[in-house]
Design a protein around this motif. Sequence first.
Motif, PDB file in Angstrom:
ATOM      1  N   THR A 151       0.960  -1.242   0.036  1.00 30.51           N
ATOM      2  CA  THR A 151       0.263  -0.149  -0.217  1.00 30.51           C
ATOM      3  C   THR A 151       0.877   1.281  -0.367  1.00 30.51           C
ATOM      4  O   THR A 151       0.285   2.083  -0.223  1.00 30.51           O
ATOM      5  N   ASP A 152       2.286   1.244  -0.017  1.00 26.24           N
ATOM      6  CA  ASP A 152       2.738   2.252   0.409  1.00 26.24           C
ATOM      7  C   ASP A 152       2.675   2.985   1.881  1.00 26.24           C
ATOM      8  O   ASP A 152       2.832   4.422   1.905  1.00 26.24           O
ATOM      9  N   LEU A 153       1.600   2.069   2.473  1.00 24.92           N
ATOM     10  CA  LEU A 153       1.189   2.415   3.930  1.00 24.92           C
ATOM     11  C   LEU A 153       2.753   2.633   4.573  1.00 24.92           C
ATOM     12  O   LEU A 153       2.673   1.644   4.888  1.00 24.92           O
ATOM     13  N   ASP A 154       3.226   3.655   5.248  1.00 25.20           N
ATOM     14  CA  ASP A 154       3.875   3.295   6.690  1.00 25.20           C
ATOM     15  C   ASP A 154       3.001   2.770   7.702  1.00 25.20           C
ATOM     16  O   ASP A 154       2.194   3.631   8.465  1.00 25.20           O
ATOM     17  N   ALA A 155       3.939   1.644   8.135  1.00 26.60           N
ATOM     18  CA  ALA A 155       3.562   0.871   8.878  1.00 26.60           C
ATOM     19  C   ALA A 155       2.682   1.487  10.900  1.00 26.60           C
ATOM     20  O   ALA A 155       2.099   1.474  11.097  1.00 26.60           O
ATOM     21  N   ILE A 156       3.799   1.961  10.540  1.00 26.57           N
ATOM     22  CA  ILE A 156       3.461   2.904  12.381  1.00 26.57           C
ATOM     23  C   ILE A 156       3.269   3.845  12.148  1.00 26.57           C
ATOM     24  O   ILE A 156       1.802   3.856  13.086  1.00 26.57           O
ATOM     25  N   ASN A 157       3.104   4.696  11.194  1.00 25.50           N
ATOM     26  CA  ASN A 157       2.212   6.068  10.561  1.00 25.50           C
ATOM     27  C   ASN A 157       0.390   5.482  10.724  1.00 25.50           C
ATOM     28  O   ASN A 157      -0.345   6.128  11.463  1.00 25.50           O
ATOM     29  N   TRP A 158       0.486   4.258  10.167  1.00 21.81           N
ATOM     30  CA  TRP A 158      -1.038   3.780   9.854  1.00 21.81           C
ATOM     31  C   TRP A 158      -1.427   3.561  11.270  1.00 21.81           C
ATOM     32  O   TRP A 158      -2.649   3.556  11.558  1.00 21.81           O
ATOM     33  N   ILE A 159      -0.489   2.304  12.540  1.00 21.29           N
ATOM     34  CA  ILE A 159      -1.066   2.104  13.401  1.00 21.29           C
ATOM     35  C   ILE A 159      -1.247   3.198  14.725  1.00 21.29           C
ATOM     36  O   ILE A 159      -2.725   3.240  14.953  1.00 21.29           O
ATOM     37  N   LYS A 160      -0.968   4.746  13.720  1.00 18.95           N
ATOM     38  CA  LYS A 160      -0.942   5.798  14.790  1.00 18.95           C
ATOM     39  C   LYS A 160      -2.585   6.931  14.289  1.00 18.95           C
ATOM     40  O   LYS A 160      -3.070   6.618  15.674  1.00 18.95           O
ATOM     41  N   LYS A 161      -2.037   6.133  13.398  1.00 22.36           N
ATOM     42  CA  LYS A 161      -4.219   6.408  12.594  1.00 22.36           C
ATOM     43  C   LYS A 161      -5.286   5.916  13.227  1.00 22.36           C
ATOM     44  O   LYS A 161      -6.205   6.320  13.851  1.00 22.36           O
ATOM     45  N   GLY A 162      -4.808   4.511  13.209  1.00 22.28           N
ATOM     46  CA  GLY A 162      -6.214   3.926  13.697  1.00 22.28           C
ATOM     47  C   GLY A 162      -6.274   3.668  15.225  1.00 22.28           C
ATOM     48  O   GLY A 162      -7.961   3.483  15.521  1.00 22.28           O
ATOM     49  N   VAL A 163      -5.257   4.359  15.601  1.00 20.80           N
ATOM     50  CA  VAL A 163      -5.437   3.969  17.434  1.00 20.80           C
ATOM     51  C   VAL A 163      -5.978   5.627  17.771  1.00 20.80           C
ATOM     52  O   VAL A 163      -7.396   6.016  18.658  1.00 20.80           O
ATOM     53  N   SER A 164      -5.888   6.670  16.336  1.00 24.76           N
ATOM     54  CA  SER A 164      -6.655   7.783  17.157  1.00 24.76           C
ATOM     55  C   SER A 164      -8.210   7.791  16.323  1.00 24.76           C
ATOM     56  O   SER A 164      -8.902   9.003  16.615  1.00 24.76           O
ATOM     57  N   MET A 165      -8.012   7.176  15.326  1.00 22.74           N
ATOM     58  CA  MET A 165      -9.708   6.417  14.526  1.00 22.74           C
ATOM     59  C   MET A 165     -10.517   5.930  15.410  1.00 22.74           C
ATOM     60  O   MET A 165     -11.613   6.251  15.584  1.00 22.74           O
ATOM     61  N   GLY A 166      -9.890   4.755  16.713  1.00 25.62           N
ATOM     62  CA  GLY A 166     -10.604   4.233  17.729  1.00 25.62           C
ATOM     63  C   GLY A 166     -10.633   3.278  17.775  1.00 25.62           C
ATOM     64  O   GLY A 166     -11.211   2.382  18.662  1.00 25.62           O
ATOM     65  N   CYS A 167      -9.340   2.300  17.536  1.00 27.39           N
ATOM     66  CA  CYS A 167      -9.625   0.615  17.814  1.00 27.39           C
ATOM     67  C   CYS A 167      -8.748   0.946  18.403  1.00 27.39           C
ATOM     68  O   CYS A 167      -8.273   1.711  19.595  1.00 27.39           O
ATOM     69  N   GLY A 168      -9.337  -0.125  19.887  1.00 19.76           N
ATOM     70  CA  GLY A 168      -9.051  -0.609  20.853  1.00 19.76           C
ATOM     71  C   GLY A 168      -7.515  -1.581  21.083  1.00 19.76           C
ATOM     72  O   GLY A 168      -7.368  -1.952  22.102  1.00 19.76           O
ATOM     73  N   GLU A 169      -7.270  -1.970  20.154  1.00 14.44           N
ATOM     74  CA  GLU A 169      -5.790  -3.176  20.042  1.00 14.44           C
ATOM     75  C   GLU A 169      -5.460  -3.077  18.400  1.00 14.44           C
ATOM     76  O   GLU A 169      -6.566  -2.732  17.688  1.00 14.44           O
ATOM     77  N   ILE A 170      -4.275  -3.345  18.364  1.00 17.78           N
ATOM     78  CA  ILE A 170      -3.228  -3.631  17.500  1.00 17.78           C
ATOM     79  C   ILE A 170      -3.556  -5.438  16.886  1.00 17.78           C
ATOM     80  O   ILE A 170      -2.242  -5.359  17.630  1.00 17.78           O
ATOM     81  N   LEU A 171      -3.267  -5.348  15.785  1.00 16.04           N
ATOM     82  CA  LEU A 171      -2.581  -7.174  15.871  1.00 16.04           C
ATOM     83  C   LEU A 171      -1.782  -7.085  14.990  1.00 16.04           C
ATOM     84  O   LEU A 171      -2.254  -6.893  13.402  1.00 16.04           O
ATOM     85  N   LEU A 172      -0.779  -7.028  14.905  1.00 17.26           N
ATOM     86  CA  LEU A 172       0.436  -6.418  13.773  1.00 17.26           C
ATOM     87  C   LEU A 172       1.431  -7.559  13.823  1.00 17.26           C
ATOM     88  O   LEU A 172       1.998  -8.336  14.232  1.00 17.26           O
ATOM     89  N   THR A 173       1.333  -8.118  12.466  1.00 16.75           N
ATOM     90  CA  THR A 173       1.722  -8.841  11.816  1.00 16.75           C
ATOM     91  C   THR A 173       2.849  -9.269  11.408  1.00 16.75           C
ATOM     92  O   THR A 173       2.977  -8.159   9.955  1.00 16.75           O
ATOM     93  N   SER A 174       3.999  -9.311  11.021  1.00 15.15           N
ATOM     94  CA  SER A 174       4.995  -9.574   9.995  1.00 15.15           C
ATOM     95  C   SER A 174       5.550 -10.233   9.131  1.00 15.15           C
ATOM     96  O   SER A 174       5.324 -11.567   9.655  1.00 15.15           O
TER      97      SER A 174
END
Length: 263
Positions: A151-174
């Motif tokens: 997607t060309d999205l920076d993963a850490i920036n996307w995680i920050k955005k997701g949290v700001s939008m209201g998600c309560g948990e991150i399932l992070l897969t390498s």
Amino acid sequence: MLTKRIIPCLDVKNGRTVKGINFKELKDAGDPAEMALAYMNEGADEIVFLDISASNERRKTMSQWVERAAERIFIPFTVGGGISSVEEAKFIISLGADKISLNTSAVKDPNLIKECSDLLGSQAVVLAVDAAFNQEKKRYEVFVQGGTTPTDLDAINWIKKGVSMGCGEILLTSIDRDGTQQGYDLRLINEAANAVQVPIIASGGAGSKEDFLYAIQAGADGVLAASVFHYGQINIKELKKYLKSKGIPIREEDLYEFPNRKG
């Protein structure tokens, strides 16, 4: 101190649990509902069901899995894959799931995270992030469609955005570590844990008891795995005893066999 969670992941394709390497070469690993019940009895803290083909094939998550799981287990479980609207998310929760997981659909429409959070509560919304390291750009990049499409999205920036939008948990897969049993991506876990305050569930690469320990020490609140559990390489009870011996807080009332939900 909050206890750390051990979470088996059941990747489901065409109604069967499957497992591969780097999201490829998938092999049958068993019946999802029966495996979830066995894991609960073994001491799992939660279960994650992910329809790894749902987004790619544009079909909705099979409600049968949710109903069967709700009938058999009473530990929390998450359902993800193909949830593309708040109505679908609400339906999955109504069938008995404790949480829903958003991935491809959230990248396409980040507002979906907020809509689901507003309706269901942030504790019920998990943002699943599949990431691989981009050597050229020297950063982690988000992939969608079951880990097949960059997607060309920076993963850490996307995680920050997701949290700001209201998600309560991150399932992070390498993606780089998925199925390899070479250990979790500790750098990825640490960067994510330092970036946000919500729990980070680490996924991809578990091959030994030590790998789980290192992931927790890197900042993971939960450690998710599939292959080592599916093929009997690591027993959850033994893993929890090991982690406890290393000073990791774990839930201990799991060392006996549970009845099912309707028992």
